[in-house]
Design an enzyme around this catalytic site. Structure first.
Site, mmCIF file in Angstrom:
data_model
loop_
_atom_site.group_PDB
_atom_site.id
_atom_site.type_symbol
_atom_site.label_atom_id
_atom_site.label_comp_id
_atom_site.label_asym_id
_atom_site.label_seq_id
_atom_site.Cartn_x
_atom_site.Cartn_y
_atom_site.Cartn_z
ATOM 1 N N ASP A 148 -8.584 -5.266 6.934
ATOM 2 C CA ASP A 148 -8.077 -4.060 6.292
ATOM 3 C C ASP A 148 -9.313 -3.590 5.565
ATOM 4 O OD1 ASP A 148 -6.534 -1.839 6.165
ATOM 5 O OD2 ASP A 148 -5.539 -2.429 4.383
ATOM 6 N N TYR A 159 -11.384 -0.508 2.999
ATOM 7 C CA TYR A 159 -10.817 0.220 1.846
ATOM 8 C C TYR A 159 -11.957 1.275 1.850
ATOM 9 C CZ TYR A 159 -9.709 0.841 -2.948
ATOM 10 O OH TYR A 159 -9.139 1.197 -4.486
ATOM 11 N N HIS A 185 -9.342 8.028 -1.897
ATOM 12 C CA HIS A 185 -8.560 7.132 -2.322
ATOM 13 C C HIS A 185 -8.859 5.950 -3.498
ATOM 14 C CE1 HIS A 185 -4.932 4.117 -2.055
ATOM 15 N NE2 HIS A 185 -5.740 3.096 -1.641
ATOM 16 N N ARG A 231 -8.717 2.152 -14.184
ATOM 17 C CA ARG A 231 -9.804 1.803 -14.848
ATOM 18 C C ARG A 231 -10.508 2.946 -15.579
ATOM 19 N NH1 ARG A 231 -10.591 -0.829 -10.106
ATOM 20 N NH2 ARG A 231 -11.770 0.622 -9.531
ATOM 21 N N GLU A 287 0.948 3.333 3.288
ATOM 22 C CA GLU A 287 -0.533 3.571 3.439
ATOM 23 C C GLU A 287 -0.878 4.305 4.642
ATOM 24 O OE1 GLU A 287 -2.651 1.023 -0.018
ATOM 25 O OE2 GLU A 287 -2.905 0.263 2.204
ATOM 26 N N GLU A 322 -3.190 5.014 7.462
ATOM 27 C CA GLU A 322 -4.401 4.599 7.806
ATOM 28 C C GLU A 322 -4.488 4.775 9.381
ATOM 29 O OE1 GLU A 322 -5.300 0.317 6.560
ATOM 30 O OE2 GLU A 322 -4.118 0.546 4.889
ATOM 31 N N ASP A 351 0.090 0.440 6.762
ATOM 32 C CA ASP A 351 0.069 -0.618 6.007
ATOM 33 C C ASP A 351 0.769 -0.646 4.605
ATOM 34 O OD1 ASP A 351 -0.970 -3.555 5.647
ATOM 35 O OD2 ASP A 351 -2.544 -2.833 4.296
ATOM 36 N N ARG A 399 3.569 -2.369 -4.531
ATOM 37 C CA ARG A 399 2.461 -2.330 -5.624
ATOM 38 C C ARG A 399 2.704 -3.028 -6.730
ATOM 39 N NH1 ARG A 399 -1.436 0.157 -2.726
ATOM 40 N NH2 ARG A 399 -0.851 1.951 -1.765
ATOM 41 N N GLN A 453 1.692 -6.334 -5.740
ATOM 42 C CA GLN A 453 0.004 -6.205 -5.497
ATOM 43 C C GLN A 453 -0.753 -6.349 -7.084
ATOM 44 O OE1 GLN A 453 -1.106 -2.982 -3.548
ATOM 45 N NE2 GLN A 453 -3.371 -3.690 -3.668
ATOM 46 N N TYR A 488 -3.397 -9.497 -7.415
ATOM 47 C CA TYR A 488 -4.641 -9.172 -6.733
ATOM 48 C C TYR A 488 -5.823 -9.652 -7.531
ATOM 49 C CZ TYR A 488 -6.287 -5.113 -9.404
ATOM 50 O OH TYR A 488 -6.697 -4.078 -10.371
ATOM 51 N N LYS A 510 0.754 -7.345 0.552
ATOM 52 C CA LYS A 510 0.440 -6.623 1.629
ATOM 53 C C LYS A 510 0.841 -7.458 2.927
ATOM 54 C CE LYS A 510 -2.600 -3.328 0.313
ATOM 55 N NZ LYS A 510 -2.529 -1.925 0.895
ATOM 56 N N THR A 537 2.993 -4.897 8.388
ATOM 57 C CA THR A 537 1.838 -3.654 8.920
ATOM 58 C C THR A 537 2.414 -3.068 10.147
ATOM 59 O OG1 THR A 537 0.039 -4.748 7.889
ATOM 60 C CG2 THR A 537 -0.586 -3.005 9.350
ATOM 61 N N THR A 550 -6.484 3.099 3.296
ATOM 62 C CA THR A 550 -5.746 4.380 3.090
ATOM 63 C C THR A 550 -6.637 5.681 3.257
ATOM 64 O OG1 THR A 550 -4.336 3.134 1.560
ATOM 65 C CG2 THR A 550 -4.289 5.932 1.523
ATOM 66 N N GLU A 590 -0.385 7.763 -5.155
ATOM 67 C CA GLU A 590 -1.590 8.738 -5.285
ATOM 68 C C GLU A 590 -0.534 10.084 -5.369
ATOM 69 O OE1 GLU A 590 -5.463 8.482 -3.161
ATOM 70 O OE2 GLU A 590 -3.942 7.244 -1.858
#
Length: 428
Positions: A136, A138, A143, A152, A209, A211, A243, A247, A250, A254, A263, A267, A360, A374
């Site tokens: 998978d 990114y 996204h 962050r 997600e 995808e 997917d 959250r 995760q 993570y 995850k 899927t 995503t 989001e």
């Protein structure tokens, strides 16, 4: 351009203009009749399926594939994928000729048609490929930026490596399931912001997600990277991908190694694999990449595909699903050639049936964001539905459906849909 790629091509099978499966498409999949019979390979045309195992038995592929080698009387596409691009293209051309409105071979033979066709409503669609490995990526800048801002701040939204390489992780192939498979809400270890220690509990922040994924055809030898100029020779076709993501699981797990239990519980993919030949009329220029990537990630043209994507959500008390997202595959910063070239630059070997997902796919507008994280902006902007309900994440009994298609001149090349219903977590 081959005849089956033109907008004027027509089949003797009736295909409405808004169908995802005109003669310009001819996607491959695996099915079994509802009244019994082994799984076998077929091609979708309108609301019907051409049984390729039966076509093969009639000897109509003998000039392409040895008569002694059964390729389509198989429970998955893997054997066919291993034949490589030249054979894929010849088989698709032959199918196009057989289905053409001007070809009387099947059109005028009612007995043959009785033996070679099934209605899609009379079959069970299976996972099209025996997936050996699943990666998978990114690859959506929008996204990655959105998620980075949430966790962050704007100044550090993208990690330092993101604009230099297609970030990815290895997923779990065993939990990839075909559209329509119900998904059980997962348990996991979760630590909330106001708790001192984690607890084992069902996920409360379940997400989708949006995808897409591509399947590998012919592979490479361990230690021999695939050059970006050769990447498309190894890619058979594409599917829609959801997917599913927990959250809260995760978030706690993570760091430092990335996604794991948040995850790998499920899927979902669509059942029909749309070939790269069918998608070739919809090539468009991809996003400008700055700074320029390293030479092994540079191609003559930075091309991707114009694929319209939608996500619909329907709760148990809703008569109809509501479209909560409209995005496009063309938004992806890193294209599939770059993804494959980077995946193998260290000599990693890929095999027929390997699945690579895009990550995503979010666009620049709020309604094009490809996840609930989001769309509801980490729970601060709930989605409102016509029956008065709201969502910040997915609830039990919700059905999430992803649809996608390329719009041609008077026809569509589509993927159908990938859908899944969320079941309550198992009792402890």
């Amino acid at each position: 351009m081959n005849k089956f790629q033109t907008s004027k091509s027509r089949s003797f099978i009736n295909v409405p203009s808004d169908s995802h499966f005109p003669i310009q498409n001819l996607p491959f999949g695996c099915f079994s009749p509802v009244d019994g019979g082994k799984p076998r390979i077929g091609v979708a045309i309108g609301e019907e399926i051409l049984d390729l195992a039966a076509v093969e038995k009639e000897g109509l592929f003998r000039d392409i594939i040895p008569e002694t080698d059964s390729v389509f009387n198989q429970p998955d596409l893997n054997k066919f994928l291993g034949y490589g691009k030249a054979v894929w293209r010849k088989v698709r051309q032959k199918i196009s000729e057989l289905l053409d409105a001007e070809n009387p071979l099947l059109r005028d033979d009612s007995e043959k048609r009785q033996n070679l066709f099934f209605k899609q409503s009379e079959v069970n669609l299976k996972l099209p490929v025996d997936i050996k490995n699943y990666t998978d990526f990114y690859s959506s800048r929008e996204h990655a930026t959105n998620v980075g801002i949430m966790f962050r701040g704007k100044e550090n939204a993208l990690m330092p490596n993101w604009l230099h390489l297609p970030v990815a992780y290895h997923g779990r192939a065993s939990s990839v399931v075909v559209s329509g498979t119900e998904i059980r809400r997962p348990w996991g270890q979760i630590k909330t912001d106001d708790s001192e220690s984690p607890q084992r509990t069902p996920s409360r922040l379940l997400d989708f997600e949006l995808e897409m994924g591509f399947f590998i055809g012919s592979g490479n030898v361990l230690g021999s990277p695939i050059k970006i100029s050769d990447a498309m020779d190894h890619i058979f076709g594409m599917v829609l991908v959801n997917d599913w993501s927990a959250r809260d699981i995760q978030k706690w797990e993570y760091q430092p190694l990335g996604p794991f239990l948040g995850k790998n519980f499920a899927t979902s993919i669509s059942p029909w694999v749309v070939t790269m030949d069918a998608l070739s009329p919809f090539l468009v220029e991809g996003p400008r990449q700055e700074p320029p990537p390293l030479p092994y990630l540079q191609n003559d043209q930075n091309l991707t595909y114009d694929i319209h994507l939608e996500v619909h959500l329907r709760g148990k008390n809703m008569k109809e699903g509501m479209c909560i997202c409209q995005s496009n595959f063309r938004y992806l910063y890193w294209n599939i050639q770059q993804q494959l070239a980077h995946h193998t630059v260290n000599g990693c070997n890929i095999r027929p049936g390997d699945l690579m997902a895009s990550g995503t796919i979010s666009g620049p507008q709020e309604n094009s964001f490809g996840s609930m994280l989001e769309l509801a902006w980490r729970g601060t902007k709930p989605l409102k539905f016509s029956n008065g309900e709201e969502r910040i994440f997915i609830q039990d009994e919700d059905v999430v459906s992803i649809r996608g298609w390329c719009q041609g001149e008077g026809y569509r090349v589509g993927f159908g849909e990938v859908s899944g219903k969320i079941l309550p977590a198992l009792s402890d």
